[in-house]
Design a protein around this motif. Structure first.
Motif, PDB file in Angstrom:
ATOM      1  N   PRO A 104      46.487 -81.722   7.778  1.00  0.00           N
ATOM      2  CA  PRO A 104      46.453 -80.251   7.895  1.00  0.00           C
ATOM      3  C   PRO A 104      45.845 -79.556   6.684  1.00  0.00           C
ATOM      4  O   PRO A 104      45.423 -78.403   6.788  1.00  0.00           O
ATOM      5  N   LEU A 105      45.807 -80.230   5.533  1.00  0.00           N
ATOM      6  CA  LEU A 105      45.304 -79.610   4.308  1.00  0.00           C
ATOM      7  C   LEU A 105      43.848 -79.970   4.015  1.00  0.00           C
ATOM      8  O   LEU A 105      43.342 -79.642   2.941  1.00  0.00           O
ATOM      9  N   ASP A 106      43.199 -80.639   4.934  1.00  0.00           N
ATOM     10  CA  ASP A 106      41.787 -80.980   4.756  1.00  0.00           C
ATOM     11  C   ASP A 106      40.933 -79.836   5.302  1.00  0.00           C
ATOM     12  O   ASP A 106      40.854 -79.620   6.512  1.00  0.00           O
ATOM     13  N   PHE A 107      40.297 -79.095   4.396  1.00  0.00           N
ATOM     14  CA  PHE A 107      39.489 -77.951   4.804  1.00  0.00           C
ATOM     15  C   PHE A 107      37.998 -78.208   4.603  1.00  0.00           C
ATOM     16  O   PHE A 107      37.213 -77.271   4.450  1.00  0.00           O
ATOM     17  N   SER A 108      37.609 -79.469   4.589  1.00  0.00           N
ATOM     18  CA  SER A 108      36.197 -79.806   4.500  1.00  0.00           C
ATOM     19  C   SER A 108      35.552 -79.703   5.884  1.00  0.00           C
ATOM     20  O   SER A 108      36.243 -79.604   6.902  1.00  0.00           O
ATOM     21  N   ILE A 109      34.229 -79.734   5.914  1.00  0.00           N
ATOM     22  CA  ILE A 109      33.489 -79.573   7.167  1.00  0.00           C
ATOM     23  C   ILE A 109      32.772 -80.876   7.506  1.00  0.00           C
ATOM     24  O   ILE A 109      32.122 -81.475   6.645  1.00  0.00           O
ATOM     25  N   ASP A 110      32.884 -81.285   8.739  1.00  0.00           N
ATOM     26  CA  ASP A 110      32.160 -82.455   9.235  1.00  0.00           C
ATOM     27  C   ASP A 110      30.952 -81.959  10.029  1.00  0.00           C
ATOM     28  O   ASP A 110      31.040 -81.661  11.219  1.00  0.00           O
ATOM     29  N   PHE A 111      29.797 -81.863   9.344  1.00  0.00           N
ATOM     30  CA  PHE A 111      28.605 -81.303   9.982  1.00  0.00           C
ATOM     31  C   PHE A 111      28.031 -82.218  11.057  1.00  0.00           C
ATOM     32  O   PHE A 111      27.167 -81.798  11.828  1.00  0.00           O
ATOM     33  N   SER A 112      28.494 -83.454  11.111  1.00  0.00           N
ATOM     34  CA  SER A 112      27.968 -84.375  12.119  1.00  0.00           C
ATOM     35  C   SER A 112      28.351 -83.960  13.537  1.00  0.00           C
ATOM     36  O   SER A 112      27.733 -84.399  14.508  1.00  0.00           O
ATOM     37  N   LYS A 113      29.349 -83.089  13.666  1.00  0.00           N
ATOM     38  CA  LYS A 113      29.777 -82.643  14.997  1.00  0.00           C
ATOM     39  C   LYS A 113      28.843 -81.599  15.591  1.00  0.00           C
ATOM     40  O   LYS A 113      28.934 -81.294  16.780  1.00  0.00           O
ATOM     41  N   GLY A 114      27.976 -81.028  14.765  1.00  0.00           N
ATOM     42  CA  GLY A 114      27.018 -80.053  15.274  1.00  0.00           C
ATOM     43  C   GLY A 114      27.695 -78.835  15.875  1.00  0.00           C
ATOM     44  O   GLY A 114      28.620 -78.256  15.295  1.00  0.00           O
ATOM     45  N   TRP A 115      27.237 -78.459  17.079  1.00  0.00           N
ATOM     46  CA  TRP A 115      27.801 -77.282  17.745  1.00  0.00           C
ATOM     47  C   TRP A 115      29.238 -77.496  18.187  1.00  0.00           C
ATOM     48  O   TRP A 115      29.928 -76.538  18.554  1.00  0.00           O
ATOM     49  N   GLY A 116      29.698 -78.741  18.152  1.00  0.00           N
ATOM     50  CA  GLY A 116      31.090 -79.009  18.496  1.00  0.00           C
ATOM     51  C   GLY A 116      32.073 -78.363  17.540  1.00  0.00           C
ATOM     52  O   GLY A 116      33.260 -78.208  17.866  1.00  0.00           O
ATOM     53  N   LEU A 117      31.587 -77.978  16.357  1.00  0.00           N
ATOM     54  CA  LEU A 117      32.454 -77.281  15.409  1.00  0.00           C
ATOM     55  C   LEU A 117      32.952 -75.953  15.974  1.00  0.00           C
ATOM     56  O   LEU A 117      34.034 -75.480  15.612  1.00  0.00           O
ATOM     57  N   PHE A 118      32.163 -75.349  16.861  1.00  0.00           N
ATOM     58  CA  PHE A 118      32.492 -74.025  17.385  1.00  0.00           C
ATOM     59  C   PHE A 118      33.182 -74.104  18.750  1.00  0.00           C
ATOM     60  O   PHE A 118      33.155 -73.144  19.517  1.00  0.00           O
ATOM     61  N   ARG A 119      33.799 -75.230  19.010  1.00  0.00           N
ATOM     62  CA  ARG A 119      34.453 -75.417  20.303  1.00  0.00           C
ATOM     63  C   ARG A 119      35.584 -74.405  20.509  1.00  0.00           C
ATOM     64  O   ARG A 119      35.768 -73.888  21.620  1.00  0.00           O
ATOM     65  N   SER A 120      36.329 -74.115  19.462  1.00  0.00           N
ATOM     66  CA  SER A 120      37.447 -73.171  19.589  1.00  0.00           C
ATOM     67  C   SER A 120      36.951 -71.786  19.983  1.00  0.00           C
ATOM     68  O   SER A 120      37.575 -71.098  20.806  1.00  0.00           O
ATOM     69  N   TYR A 121      35.829 -71.368  19.417  1.00  0.00           N
ATOM     70  CA  TYR A 121      35.274 -70.059  19.752  1.00  0.00           C
ATOM     71  C   TYR A 121      34.813 -70.029  21.214  1.00  0.00           C
ATOM     72  O   TYR A 121      35.032 -69.034  21.925  1.00  0.00           O
ATOM     73  N   GLU A 122      34.188 -71.107  21.639  1.00  0.00           N
ATOM     74  CA  GLU A 122      33.739 -71.183  23.031  1.00  0.00           C
ATOM     75  C   GLU A 122      34.921 -71.088  23.989  1.00  0.00           C
ATOM     76  O   GLU A 122      34.864 -70.372  25.002  1.00  0.00           O
ATOM     77  N   GLU A 123      36.000 -71.783  23.666  1.00  0.00           N
ATOM     78  CA  GLU A 123      37.172 -71.768  24.540  1.00  0.00           C
ATOM     79  C   GLU A 123      37.850 -70.404  24.552  1.00  0.00           C
ATOM     80  O   GLU A 123      38.397 -69.987  25.579  1.00  0.00           O
ATOM     81  N   LEU A 124      37.814 -69.698  23.423  1.00  0.00           N
ATOM     82  CA  LEU A 124      38.411 -68.366  23.393  1.00  0.00           C
ATOM     83  C   LEU A 124      37.681 -67.414  24.335  1.00  0.00           C
ATOM     84  O   LEU A 124      38.309 -66.655  25.085  1.00  0.00           O
ATOM     85  N   PHE A 125      36.363 -67.432  24.293  1.00  0.00           N
ATOM     86  CA  PHE A 125      35.598 -66.528  25.154  1.00  0.00           C
ATOM     87  C   PHE A 125      35.610 -66.994  26.613  1.00  0.00           C
ATOM     88  O   PHE A 125      35.576 -66.162  27.522  1.00  0.00           O
ATOM     89  N   ARG A 126      35.684 -68.289  26.827  1.00  0.00           N
ATOM     90  CA  ARG A 126      35.628 -68.807  28.190  1.00  0.00           C
ATOM     91  C   ARG A 126      36.981 -68.777  28.888  1.00  0.00           C
ATOM     92  O   ARG A 126      37.077 -68.396  30.064  1.00  0.00           O
ATOM     93  N   ASP A 127      38.040 -69.159  28.164  1.00  0.00           N
ATOM     94  CA  ASP A 127      39.343 -69.342  28.805  1.00  0.00           C
ATOM     95  C   ASP A 127      40.352 -68.243  28.490  1.00  0.00           C
ATOM     96  O   ASP A 127      41.333 -68.085  29.218  1.00  0.00           O
ATOM     97  N   HIS A 128      40.148 -67.516  27.396  1.00  0.00           N
ATOM     98  CA  HIS A 128      41.164 -66.546  26.972  1.00  0.00           C
ATOM     99  C   HIS A 128      40.683 -65.099  27.012  1.00  0.00           C
ATOM    100  O   HIS A 128      41.402 -64.203  26.564  1.00  0.00           O
ATOM    101  N   GLY A 129      39.490 -64.862  27.506  1.00  0.00           N
ATOM    102  CA  GLY A 129      39.030 -63.487  27.701  1.00  0.00           C
ATOM    103  C   GLY A 129      38.755 -62.706  26.442  1.00  0.00           C
ATOM    104  O   GLY A 129      38.913 -61.473  26.433  1.00  0.00           O
ATOM    105  N   PHE A 130      38.334 -63.382  25.379  1.00  0.00           N
ATOM    106  CA  PHE A 130      38.114 -62.661  24.124  1.00  0.00           C
ATOM    107  C   PHE A 130      36.895 -61.752  24.179  1.00  0.00           C
ATOM    108  O   PHE A 130      36.770 -60.839  23.360  1.00  0.00           O
ATOM    109  N   GLY A 131      35.999 -61.994  25.114  1.00  0.00           N
ATOM    110  CA  GLY A 131      34.885 -61.070  25.275  1.00  0.00           C
ATOM    111  C   GLY A 131      35.373 -59.692  25.703  1.00  0.00           C
ATOM    112  O   GLY A 131      34.909 -58.659  25.196  1.00  0.00           O
ATOM    113  N   ILE A 132      36.344 -59.668  26.623  1.00  0.00           N
ATOM    114  CA  ILE A 132      36.932 -58.400  27.070  1.00  0.00           C
ATOM    115  C   ILE A 132      37.696 -57.741  25.929  1.00  0.00           C
ATOM    116  O   ILE A 132      37.611 -56.517  25.720  1.00  0.00           O
ATOM    117  N   TYR A 133      38.441 -58.539  25.162  1.00  0.00           N
ATOM    118  CA  TYR A 133      39.198 -57.975  24.038  1.00  0.00           C
ATOM    119  C   TYR A 133      38.254 -57.334  23.025  1.00  0.00           C
ATOM    120  O   TYR A 133      38.547 -56.257  22.479  1.00  0.00           O
TER     121      TYR A 133
END
Length: 401
Positions: free
Chosen positions: A166-195
């Motif tokens: 939980p305390l590792d705040f480094s970035i694994d750039f090898s994941k590419g666009w997969g790093l932004f998976r949480s943002y994609e899920e927020l707009f797709r599944d949780h309606g953050f675009g409407i918010y």
């Protein structure tokens, strides 16, 4: 106290303190950046800091040599910061090198123009002020940057990575666009675009309504003469003496009775109530500072009072209007209590209300952090953009004046 008024006393003392500050800063930075353990050592940091401070008093070259020595002993495990056995050699070189370089450059700046012997009171105070200034920059920057960095890095993590460390705040750039998976899920599944759209719409309407009421009210208080004017001017901010939580239940009952709860119109109706007083207070102070002679000249030329406000007062007040608009927008954008109390329909949620809905054990923590980033970035971008507008408005106002 006069003992400290000597360069070879002041330099080592400030060097010891400065190096410890740098050691703490570099340790935190490297730990966040690499996910590996770095920690400062108090005794060694003070010791090597005193050496760097004394060298900085002697010359810049001596400070550079001392920095190289501190970096070298740091790699051997006797420097101001210690690193774990699992830390890569490259990270160790970067960490110890950055620590020694920042400590040396800082001390050279702190002790610049200081003689090698006795210091006058002015020279001593100047060195201390430079040290305190540097410490202040580092301290307050850390307060602002570290929480935001942790928030952003957590939002880019996967659930598995957070569970592993939980305390590792480094970035694994090898994941590419997969790093932004949480943002994609927020707009797709949780309606953050409407918010996001709801928050933007409500904030803009709040700014417009606030200015429509605050501008004439502030102008009346600043320029017109009427009975009770002084009492009104002094009581503008009285509403803020009552905590909003005290008004929460009456507002909830009134809005429920009127059918305004769980509606965008209800939110737009109540938000300006909290922003008009502060906007009125800020604008009336600015209007009072404008030369009344310019407005009087406009009245003598045949302009009505409203035309004077539109043609003369408002163009001269662009900096104040920009500041008030930004402040009101931020209040409306970040408001949580009223939105949480009055909104139940997810299609009408604001960003803050939507983020609160993510605070659940069933929703991954990185989603909550991603939502916080989404709520923070637009305000930061708006502030940077509006700052340039405020500068232009100030220049235009000075030319017109």
């Amino acid at each position: 106290m006069k003992t400290f008024h000597h360069a070879y006393v002041t330099g080592p003392v400030l060097g010891a303190l400065w190096t410890f500050v740098i050691a703490v800063t570099v340790s935190i930075t490297m730990s966040f950046a690499t996910g590996e353990p770095f920690r400062p050592t108090l005794i060694l940091a003070l010791l090597w800091g005193a050496v760097i401070g004394a060298a900085a008093v002697h010359s810049r070259m001596a400070a550079g040599i001392a920095a190289l020595g501190v970096a070298a002993v740091g790699l051997l495990g006797f420097g101001p910061i210690l690193s774990g056995d699992t830390v890569s050699p490259f990270a160790q070189i970067v960490g110890h090198g950055a620590m020694a370089l920042c400590a040396a450059l800082g001390m050279v700046s702190i002790m610049r123009n200081a003689p090698k012997g006795a210091l006058t009171r002015h020279e001593f105070e100047e060195a201390v002020i430079r040290f305190l200034t540097g410490f202040g920059y580092i301290f307050f920057t850390a307060i602002v940057v570290i929480p935001f960095y942790v928030m952003v890095m957590t939002s880019l993590k996967s659930q598995q990575a957070l569970l592993q460390n939980p305390l590792d705040f480094s970035i694994d750039f090898s994941k590419g666009w997969g790093l932004f998976r949480s943002y994609e899920e927020l707009f797709r599944d949780h309606g953050f675009g409407i918010y996001l759209l709801n928050s933007f719409f409500i904030s803009v309407i709040t700014v417009v309504v606030t200015l429509l009421f605050a501008i004439p009210g502030a102008y009346a208080v600043a320029r017109l003469r009427f009975k009770g004017r002084a009492a009104f001017a002094r009581s503008i901010l009285l509403i803020y003496m009552v905590p909003m939580i005290v008004l929460a239940l009456p507002i909830y009952i009134a809005f429920s009775t009127a059918g305004l709860r769980n509606t965008i119109f209800g939110i737009v109706l109540i938000y300006p109530v909290t922003t008009i007083p502060v906007a009125l207070y800020m604008l009336q102070g600015y209007f009072r500072g404008l030369p009344a002679e310019i407005e009087e000249a406009g009245l003598m030329d045949g302009l009505s009072r409203l035309r004077v406000i539109w043609k003369i007062t408002l163009p001269l007040s662009l900096p104040a209007l920009a500041s008030v608009s930004l402040y009101v927008f931020m209040i409306a954008w970040n408001e949580f209590l009223l939105a949480f109390m009055l909104l139940d329909d997810p299609s009408k949620f604001t960003l803050t209300r939507g983020i609160a809905s993510l605070n659940s054990s069933e929703i991954p923590r990185q989603h909550l952090m991603a939502g916080s980033v989404i709520a923070t970035v637009p305000i930061m971008a708006l502030f940077l953009g509006l700052e340039r507008f405020m500068t232009k408005g100030l220049t235009a106002g000075s030319v017109k004046g």
